[in-house]
Design a protein around this motif. Sequence first.
Motif, PDB file in Angstrom:
ATOM      1  N   HIS A   9      49.203  14.213  13.645  1.00 42.26           N
ATOM      2  CA  HIS A   9      49.220  12.817  13.194  1.00 42.26           C
ATOM      3  C   HIS A   9      49.361  11.892  14.394  1.00 42.26           C
ATOM      4  CE1 HIS A   9      50.851   9.083  11.431  1.00 42.26           C
ATOM      5  NE2 HIS A   9      49.905   9.338  10.519  1.00 42.26           N
ATOM      6  N   ALA A  10      50.228  12.255  15.338  1.00 42.28           N
ATOM      7  CA  ALA A  10      50.405  11.435  16.542  1.00 42.28           C
ATOM      8  C   ALA A  10      49.120  11.401  17.368  1.00 42.28           C
ATOM      9  CB  ALA A  10      51.560  11.976  17.372  1.00 42.28           C
ATOM     10  N   ILE A  11      48.429  12.529  17.468  1.00 44.51           N
ATOM     11  CA  ILE A  11      47.173  12.581  18.221  1.00 44.51           C
ATOM     12  C   ILE A  11      46.114  11.706  17.555  1.00 44.51           C
ATOM     13  CG2 ILE A  11      45.245  14.088  18.862  1.00 44.51           C
ATOM     14  CD1 ILE A  11      47.362  16.325  19.232  1.00 44.51           C
ATOM     15  N   LEU A  12      45.952  11.829  16.234  1.00 38.74           N
ATOM     16  CA  LEU A  12      44.966  11.015  15.515  1.00 38.74           C
ATOM     17  C   LEU A  12      45.311   9.540  15.601  1.00 38.74           C
ATOM     18  CD1 LEU A  12      44.415  13.265  12.371  1.00 38.74           C
ATOM     19  CD2 LEU A  12      42.797  12.857  14.230  1.00 38.74           C
ATOM     20  N   HIS A  13      46.583   9.245  15.516  1.00 35.86           N
ATOM     21  CA  HIS A  13      47.054   7.864  15.610  1.00 35.86           C
ATOM     22  C   HIS A  13      46.718   7.296  16.995  1.00 35.86           C
ATOM     23  CE1 HIS A  13      49.520   4.461  14.471  1.00 35.86           C
ATOM     24  NE2 HIS A  13      50.165   4.550  15.641  1.00 35.86           N
ATOM     25  N   GLU A  27      52.806   2.974   5.602  1.00 35.16           N
ATOM     26  CA  GLU A  27      52.520   2.950   4.159  1.00 35.16           C
ATOM     27  C   GLU A  27      51.084   2.575   3.831  1.00 35.16           C
ATOM     28  OE1 GLU A  27      54.684   4.063   1.907  1.00 35.16           O
ATOM     29  OE2 GLU A  27      55.945   4.513   3.626  1.00 35.16           O
ATOM     30  N   THR A  28      50.263   2.312   4.832  1.00 39.14           N
ATOM     31  CA  THR A  28      48.886   1.898   4.557  1.00 39.14           C
ATOM     32  C   THR A  28      48.016   3.095   4.203  1.00 39.14           C
ATOM     33  OG1 THR A  28      48.264   2.074   6.875  1.00 39.14           O
ATOM     34  CG2 THR A  28      49.079  -0.079   6.128  1.00 39.14           C
ATOM     35  N   LEU A  29      46.906   2.803   3.589  1.00 35.45           N
ATOM     36  CA  LEU A  29      45.956   3.840   3.194  1.00 35.45           C
ATOM     37  C   LEU A  29      45.410   4.565   4.422  1.00 35.45           C
ATOM     38  CD1 LEU A  29      44.477   5.131   0.836  1.00 35.45           C
ATOM     39  CD2 LEU A  29      42.703   3.404   1.082  1.00 35.45           C
ATOM     40  N   TRP A  30      45.167   3.830   5.496  1.00 34.38           N
ATOM     41  CA  TRP A  30      44.654   4.437   6.729  1.00 34.38           C
ATOM     42  C   TRP A  30      45.628   5.472   7.276  1.00 34.38           C
ATOM     43  CZ3 TRP A  30      40.817   5.855   9.450  1.00 34.38           C
ATOM     44  CH2 TRP A  30      40.945   6.191  10.792  1.00 34.38           C
ATOM     45  N   GLN A  31      46.914   5.154   7.329  1.00 36.02           N
ATOM     46  CA  GLN A  31      47.907   6.090   7.861  1.00 36.02           C
ATOM     47  C   GLN A  31      48.075   7.308   6.944  1.00 36.02           C
ATOM     48  OE1 GLN A  31      49.348   6.150  10.833  1.00 36.02           O
ATOM     49  NE2 GLN A  31      48.109   4.371  11.380  1.00 36.02           N
ATOM     50  N   ARG A  32      47.976   7.105   5.640  1.00 32.85           N
ATOM     51  CA  ARG A  32      48.051   8.252   4.715  1.00 32.85           C
ATOM     52  C   ARG A  32      46.841   9.160   4.880  1.00 32.85           C
ATOM     53  NH1 ARG A  32      49.322   5.808  -0.970  1.00 32.85           N
ATOM     54  NH2 ARG A  32      48.245   4.046  -0.063  1.00 32.85           N
ATOM     55  N   GLU A  35      47.461  11.156   7.912  1.00 33.52           N
ATOM     56  CA  GLU A  35      48.458  12.189   7.598  1.00 33.52           C
ATOM     57  C   GLU A  35      47.791  13.376   6.886  1.00 33.52           C
ATOM     58  OE1 GLU A  35      52.136  13.953   7.581  1.00 33.52           O
ATOM     59  OE2 GLU A  35      51.669  12.034   8.511  1.00 33.52           O
ATOM     60  N   ALA A  36      46.888  13.113   5.964  1.00 28.04           N
ATOM     61  CA  ALA A  36      46.182  14.190   5.253  1.00 28.04           C
ATOM     62  C   ALA A  36      45.301  14.987   6.211  1.00 28.04           C
ATOM     63  CB  ALA A  36      45.353  13.605   4.119  1.00 28.04           C
ATOM     64  N   ARG A  37      44.593  14.281   7.083  1.00 32.18           N
ATOM     65  CA  ARG A  37      43.748  14.979   8.054  1.00 32.18           C
ATOM     66  C   ARG A  37      44.597  15.787   9.033  1.00 32.18           C
ATOM     67  NH1 ARG A  37      38.916  10.703   9.353  1.00 32.18           N
ATOM     68  NH2 ARG A  37      37.877  10.961   7.354  1.00 32.18           N
ATOM     69  N   ALA A  38      45.737  15.249   9.409  1.00 26.92           N
ATOM     70  CA  ALA A  38      46.639  15.970  10.310  1.00 26.92           C
ATOM     71  C   ALA A  38      47.096  17.273   9.665  1.00 26.92           C
ATOM     72  CB  ALA A  38      47.836  15.094  10.672  1.00 26.92           C
ATOM     73  N   GLY A  39      47.367  17.245   8.355  1.00 28.39           N
ATOM     74  CA  GLY A  39      47.762  18.463   7.642  1.00 28.39           C
ATOM     75  C   GLY A  39      46.663  19.512   7.668  1.00 28.39           C
ATOM     76  N   ALA A  40      45.427  19.074   7.504  1.00 26.41           N
ATOM     77  CA  ALA A  40      44.306  20.012   7.530  1.00 26.41           C
ATOM     78  C   ALA A  40      44.156  20.630   8.925  1.00 26.41           C
ATOM     79  CB  ALA A  40      43.017  19.305   7.123  1.00 26.41           C
ATOM     80  N   PHE A  41      44.281  19.808   9.953  1.00 25.95           N
ATOM     81  CA  PHE A  41      44.196  20.326  11.318  1.00 25.95           C
ATOM     82  C   PHE A  41      45.334  21.300  11.613  1.00 25.95           C
ATOM     83  CE2 PHE A  41      41.708  16.360  12.463  1.00 25.95           C
ATOM     84  CZ  PHE A  41      40.517  17.028  12.633  1.00 25.95           C
ATOM     85  N   ALA A  42      46.531  20.992  11.145  1.00 28.94           N
ATOM     86  CA  ALA A  42      47.686  21.876  11.387  1.00 28.94           C
ATOM     87  C   ALA A  42      47.485  23.223  10.695  1.00 28.94           C
ATOM     88  CB  ALA A  42      48.967  21.206  10.895  1.00 28.94           C
ATOM     89  N   ARG A  43      46.964  23.215   9.458  1.00 28.94           N
ATOM     90  CA  ARG A  43      46.690  24.481   8.754  1.00 28.94           C
ATOM     91  C   ARG A  43      45.638  25.298   9.497  1.00 28.94           C
ATOM     92  NH1 ARG A  43      47.150  21.127   4.470  1.00 28.94           N
ATOM     93  NH2 ARG A  43      44.902  20.878   4.243  1.00 28.94           N
TER      94      ARG A  43
END
Length: 195
Positions: A9-13, A27-32, A35-43
């Motif tokens: 998430h920090a890298i994408l940010h 809380e914005t849609l962009w940050q969420r 966060e979802a993409r970061a989860g996919a990359f972490a998996r």
Amino acid sequence: MALSRADYHAILHALAPPGRALPRDPETLWQRLLEARAGAFARLDGRADTLLEEADPRTAVDLLPDWERVTGLPDPCVTGEQTASERRDAVVRVLTGTGGASRSYFEGLAADLGYDVTVEDYTAHTVGSDVAEPLRGIDWRWAWTVRGPEQSVRYFDVDGTVDEALATWGNERLECVISRLKPAHTLVLFAYGEQ
């Protein structure tokens, strides 16, 4: 070591260009979405980490069927279910085995299968033989005996799974494997309880 969801998430940010279109508020849609993409990359990164373990047949879990396919397993002598540990051991045995026809080779093979045996070979009785030796004809030079305990028990291994038996009994597997791998010109005999 795999990067965490927060790391991605920090890298994408950090890679996102600055501006009002991509807000930094958590809380914005962009940050969420980040966060979802970061989860996919972490998996994906975590799975890539486990692939290193899968590349070694001694630690393979998900790729164990592929290792078995490559090595021509399961062995035709195996009847019933095998534990995961026994399956891994069989793959390693096929990949590292050099074959042989010596006593130590067959004793080691039996030990790898979970059996404690000794191998006895014979010689034909000749004029120079000791009189205390049994009288055996010339055909006995091609015979040998595998001696083992009357009851062979293989116990549950800590690398096993919950659906595996705690113990199994029998010598059929030992006899099948040794009979299949013995030199073709020899006759193998099996004796139990006389070790």
